[in-house]
Scaffold this motif. Structure first.
Motif, PDB file in Angstrom:
ATOM      1  N   THR A  14      32.727 -20.479  84.254  1.00  0.00           N
ATOM      2  CA  THR A  14      32.868 -20.961  83.382  1.00  0.00           C
ATOM      3  C   THR A  14      34.812 -21.961  84.022  1.00  0.00           C
ATOM      4  O   THR A  14      34.052 -22.993  83.887  1.00  0.00           O
ATOM      5  CB  THR A  14      33.950 -20.180  82.123  1.00  0.00           C
ATOM      6  N   ARG A  15      35.315 -21.717  84.494  1.00  0.00           N
ATOM      7  CA  ARG A  15      36.511 -22.421  84.965  1.00  0.00           C
ATOM      8  C   ARG A  15      35.432 -23.437  85.655  1.00  0.00           C
ATOM      9  O   ARG A  15      35.963 -24.879  85.545  1.00  0.00           O
ATOM     10  CB  ARG A  15      37.250 -21.560  85.728  1.00  0.00           C
ATOM     11  N   ALA A  16      35.084 -23.135  86.742  1.00  0.00           N
ATOM     12  CA  ALA A  16      34.763 -24.850  87.490  1.00  0.00           C
ATOM     13  C   ALA A  16      33.822 -25.179  86.317  1.00  0.00           C
ATOM     14  O   ALA A  16      33.927 -26.612  86.842  1.00  0.00           O
ATOM     15  CB  ALA A  16      33.223 -23.862  88.330  1.00  0.00           C
ATOM     16  N   LEU A  17      33.368 -24.656  85.579  1.00  0.00           N
ATOM     17  CA  LEU A  17      32.528 -25.730  84.419  1.00  0.00           C
ATOM     18  C   LEU A  17      32.976 -26.561  83.670  1.00  0.00           C
ATOM     19  O   LEU A  17      33.135 -27.922  83.906  1.00  0.00           O
ATOM     20  CB  LEU A  17      31.372 -24.898  83.933  1.00  0.00           C
ATOM     21  N   GLU A  18      33.494 -25.951  83.298  1.00  0.00           N
ATOM     22  CA  GLU A  18      34.919 -26.695  82.727  1.00  0.00           C
ATOM     23  C   GLU A  18      35.881 -27.947  83.865  1.00  0.00           C
ATOM     24  O   GLU A  18      35.611 -28.743  82.672  1.00  0.00           O
ATOM     25  CB  GLU A  18      36.008 -26.143  82.057  1.00  0.00           C
ATOM     26  N   GLN A  19      36.129 -27.529  84.481  1.00  0.00           N
ATOM     27  CA  GLN A  19      36.485 -28.347  85.296  1.00  0.00           C
ATOM     28  C   GLN A  19      35.623 -29.330  85.811  1.00  0.00           C
ATOM     29  O   GLN A  19      36.225 -30.983  85.473  1.00  0.00           O
ATOM     30  CB  GLN A  19      37.422 -27.625  86.811  1.00  0.00           C
ATOM     31  N   ALA A  20      34.108 -28.873  86.344  1.00  0.00           N
ATOM     32  CA  ALA A  20      33.024 -29.967  86.540  1.00  0.00           C
ATOM     33  C   ALA A  20      32.728 -31.251  84.815  1.00  0.00           C
ATOM     34  O   ALA A  20      32.854 -31.981  85.227  1.00  0.00           O
ATOM     35  CB  ALA A  20      31.987 -30.075  86.622  1.00  0.00           C
ATOM     36  N   ILE A  21      32.522 -30.570  83.605  1.00  0.00           N
ATOM     37  CA  ILE A  21      32.420 -31.266  83.156  1.00  0.00           C
ATOM     38  C   ILE A  21      34.003 -32.031  82.249  1.00  0.00           C
ATOM     39  O   ILE A  21      33.703 -33.819  81.916  1.00  0.00           O
ATOM     40  CB  ILE A  21      32.544 -30.009  81.574  1.00  0.00           C
ATOM     41  N   ALA A  22      35.066 -31.932  82.682  1.00  0.00           N
ATOM     42  CA  ALA A  22      36.029 -32.621  82.453  1.00  0.00           C
ATOM     43  C   ALA A  22      36.073 -33.765  83.275  1.00  0.00           C
ATOM     44  O   ALA A  22      35.991 -34.579  83.126  1.00  0.00           O
ATOM     45  CB  ALA A  22      37.515 -31.879  82.432  1.00  0.00           C
ATOM     46  N   LYS A  23      35.998 -33.622  84.406  1.00  0.00           N
ATOM     47  CA  LYS A  23      35.974 -34.999  85.779  1.00  0.00           C
ATOM     48  C   LYS A  23      35.172 -35.367  84.845  1.00  0.00           C
ATOM     49  O   LYS A  23      34.775 -36.641  85.267  1.00  0.00           O
ATOM     50  CB  LYS A  23      35.674 -33.797  86.971  1.00  0.00           C
ATOM     51  N   VAL A  24      33.647 -35.361  85.190  1.00  0.00           N
ATOM     52  CA  VAL A  24      32.723 -36.103  84.590  1.00  0.00           C
ATOM     53  C   VAL A  24      33.190 -36.969  83.452  1.00  0.00           C
ATOM     54  O   VAL A  24      33.136 -38.162  83.481  1.00  0.00           O
ATOM     55  CB  VAL A  24      31.294 -35.724  84.159  1.00  0.00           C
ATOM     56  N   VAL A  25      34.000 -36.341  81.978  1.00  0.00           N
ATOM     57  CA  VAL A  25      33.980 -37.200  81.356  1.00  0.00           C
ATOM     58  C   VAL A  25      35.240 -38.496  81.693  1.00  0.00           C
ATOM     59  O   VAL A  25      35.090 -39.342  81.074  1.00  0.00           O
ATOM     60  CB  VAL A  25      34.565 -36.540  79.805  1.00  0.00           C
ATOM     61  N   THR A  26      36.404 -37.716  82.444  1.00  0.00           N
ATOM     62  CA  THR A  26      37.499 -38.770  83.135  1.00  0.00           C
ATOM     63  C   THR A  26      36.895 -39.814  83.918  1.00  0.00           C
ATOM     64  O   THR A  26      37.620 -40.804  83.748  1.00  0.00           O
ATOM     65  CB  THR A  26      38.048 -37.662  83.902  1.00  0.00           C
ATOM     66  N   CYS A  73      38.864 -29.373  79.789  1.00  0.00           N
ATOM     67  CA  CYS A  73      37.568 -28.843  78.969  1.00  0.00           C
ATOM     68  C   CYS A  73      38.059 -27.855  78.892  1.00  0.00           C
ATOM     69  O   CYS A  73      37.539 -26.937  79.976  1.00  0.00           O
ATOM     70  CB  CYS A  73      36.606 -29.070  79.887  1.00  0.00           C
ATOM     71  N   THR A  74      37.502 -26.990  77.320  1.00  0.00           N
ATOM     72  CA  THR A  74      37.686 -25.637  77.706  1.00  0.00           C
ATOM     73  C   THR A  74      36.152 -24.931  76.920  1.00  0.00           C
ATOM     74  O   THR A  74      36.294 -25.987  75.905  1.00  0.00           O
ATOM     75  CB  THR A  74      38.190 -25.151  76.584  1.00  0.00           C
ATOM     76  N   ILE A  75      36.203 -23.792  77.636  1.00  0.00           N
ATOM     77  CA  ILE A  75      34.838 -23.393  76.869  1.00  0.00           C
ATOM     78  C   ILE A  75      35.208 -22.082  76.169  1.00  0.00           C
ATOM     79  O   ILE A  75      35.883 -20.818  77.334  1.00  0.00           O
ATOM     80  CB  ILE A  75      34.255 -23.329  77.932  1.00  0.00           C
ATOM     81  N   ARG A  76      34.748 -21.604  74.749  1.00  0.00           N
ATOM     82  CA  ARG A  76      34.718 -20.038  74.112  1.00  0.00           C
ATOM     83  C   ARG A  76      33.739 -20.183  73.395  1.00  0.00           C
ATOM     84  O   ARG A  76      32.515 -20.854  73.265  1.00  0.00           O
ATOM     85  CB  ARG A  76      36.267 -21.262  73.357  1.00  0.00           C
ATOM     86  N   ASN A  77      34.488 -19.584  72.844  1.00  0.00           N
ATOM     87  CA  ASN A  77      32.811 -18.742  72.443  1.00  0.00           C
ATOM     88  C   ASN A  77      31.277 -18.287  72.579  1.00  0.00           C
ATOM     89  O   ASN A  77      30.794 -19.134  72.224  1.00  0.00           O
ATOM     90  CB  ASN A  77      32.475 -19.233  70.659  1.00  0.00           C
ATOM     91  N   ILE A  78      31.372 -18.128  74.110  1.00  0.00           N
ATOM     92  CA  ILE A  78      30.748 -17.749  74.953  1.00  0.00           C
ATOM     93  C   ILE A  78      29.512 -16.955  74.029  1.00  0.00           C
ATOM     94  O   ILE A  78      29.866 -15.725  74.067  1.00  0.00           O
ATOM     95  CB  ILE A  78      30.214 -17.564  76.139  1.00  0.00           C
ATOM     96  N   GLN A  79      27.704 -17.150  73.458  1.00  0.00           N
ATOM     97  CA  GLN A  79      26.696 -16.227  73.232  1.00  0.00           C
ATOM     98  C   GLN A  79      25.772 -16.040  73.813  1.00  0.00           C
ATOM     99  O   GLN A  79      25.016 -17.619  74.349  1.00  0.00           O
ATOM    100  CB  GLN A  79      26.634 -15.979  71.816  1.00  0.00           C
ATOM    101  N   SER A 104      30.719 -23.009  72.770  1.00  0.00           N
ATOM    102  CA  SER A 104      32.040 -24.067  71.848  1.00  0.00           C
ATOM    103  C   SER A 104      32.445 -24.890  72.868  1.00  0.00           C
ATOM    104  O   SER A 104      32.836 -24.165  73.986  1.00  0.00           O
ATOM    105  CB  SER A 104      33.006 -23.625  71.288  1.00  0.00           C
ATOM    106  N   LEU A 105      32.546 -25.750  72.698  1.00  0.00           N
ATOM    107  CA  LEU A 105      33.012 -26.983  73.792  1.00  0.00           C
ATOM    108  C   LEU A 105      33.328 -28.015  73.117  1.00  0.00           C
ATOM    109  O   LEU A 105      34.323 -28.599  72.553  1.00  0.00           O
ATOM    110  CB  LEU A 105      31.966 -27.587  74.864  1.00  0.00           C
ATOM    111  N   THR A 106      35.302 -27.791  73.451  1.00  0.00           N
ATOM    112  CA  THR A 106      36.566 -28.784  73.560  1.00  0.00           C
ATOM    113  C   THR A 106      36.972 -29.356  74.520  1.00  0.00           C
ATOM    114  O   THR A 106      37.346 -29.476  75.741  1.00  0.00           O
ATOM    115  CB  THR A 106      37.775 -27.747  73.099  1.00  0.00           C
ATOM    116  N   LEU A 107      37.272 -31.054  74.283  1.00  0.00           N
ATOM    117  CA  LEU A 107      37.750 -32.113  75.561  1.00  0.00           C
ATOM    118  C   LEU A 107      38.592 -32.441  74.969  1.00  0.00           C
ATOM    119  O   LEU A 107      39.263 -32.567  73.752  1.00  0.00           O
ATOM    120  CB  LEU A 107      36.726 -32.913  75.456  1.00  0.00           C
ATOM    121  N   GLU A 108      39.798 -33.037  75.096  1.00  0.00           N
ATOM    122  CA  GLU A 108      41.261 -33.388  75.172  1.00  0.00           C
ATOM    123  C   GLU A 108      41.645 -34.165  76.208  1.00  0.00           C
ATOM    124  O   GLU A 108      41.434 -33.583  77.311  1.00  0.00           O
ATOM    125  CB  GLU A 108      42.259 -31.695  74.754  1.00  0.00           C
TER     126      GLU A 108
END
Length: 63
Positions: A12-24, A33-39, A49-53
């Motif tokens: 999950t951490r690697a996925l968060e970092q990859a998403i943040a890099k693309v958006v940046t 990027c933070t990923i929460r509430n995985i179901q 849930s995905l949060t971008l800050e």
């Protein structure tokens, strides 16, 4: 191995970092990027849930 268990092994951490890099790169602003509430809904399906800050929303990133 079931598909659901494979999804649980995703780093999950690697996925968060990859998403943040693309958006940046797309916006020119530094994002985190933070990923929460995985179901795990069905075999091979996950919802989350995905949060971008950004911390520098007042000043665009310059290179």
């Amino acid at each position: 191995m079931e598909l659901e268990n494979k999804l649980k092994e995703v780093n999950t951490r690697a996925l968060e970092q990859a998403i943040a890099k693309v958006v940046t790169e797309a916006t020119g602003w530094d994002y985190a990027c933070t990923i929460r509430n995985i179901q795990y809904v069905n075999t091979g399906t996950a919802e989350f849930s995905l949060t971008l800050e950004t911390t520098d929303w007042l000043m665009p990133k310059t290179d």
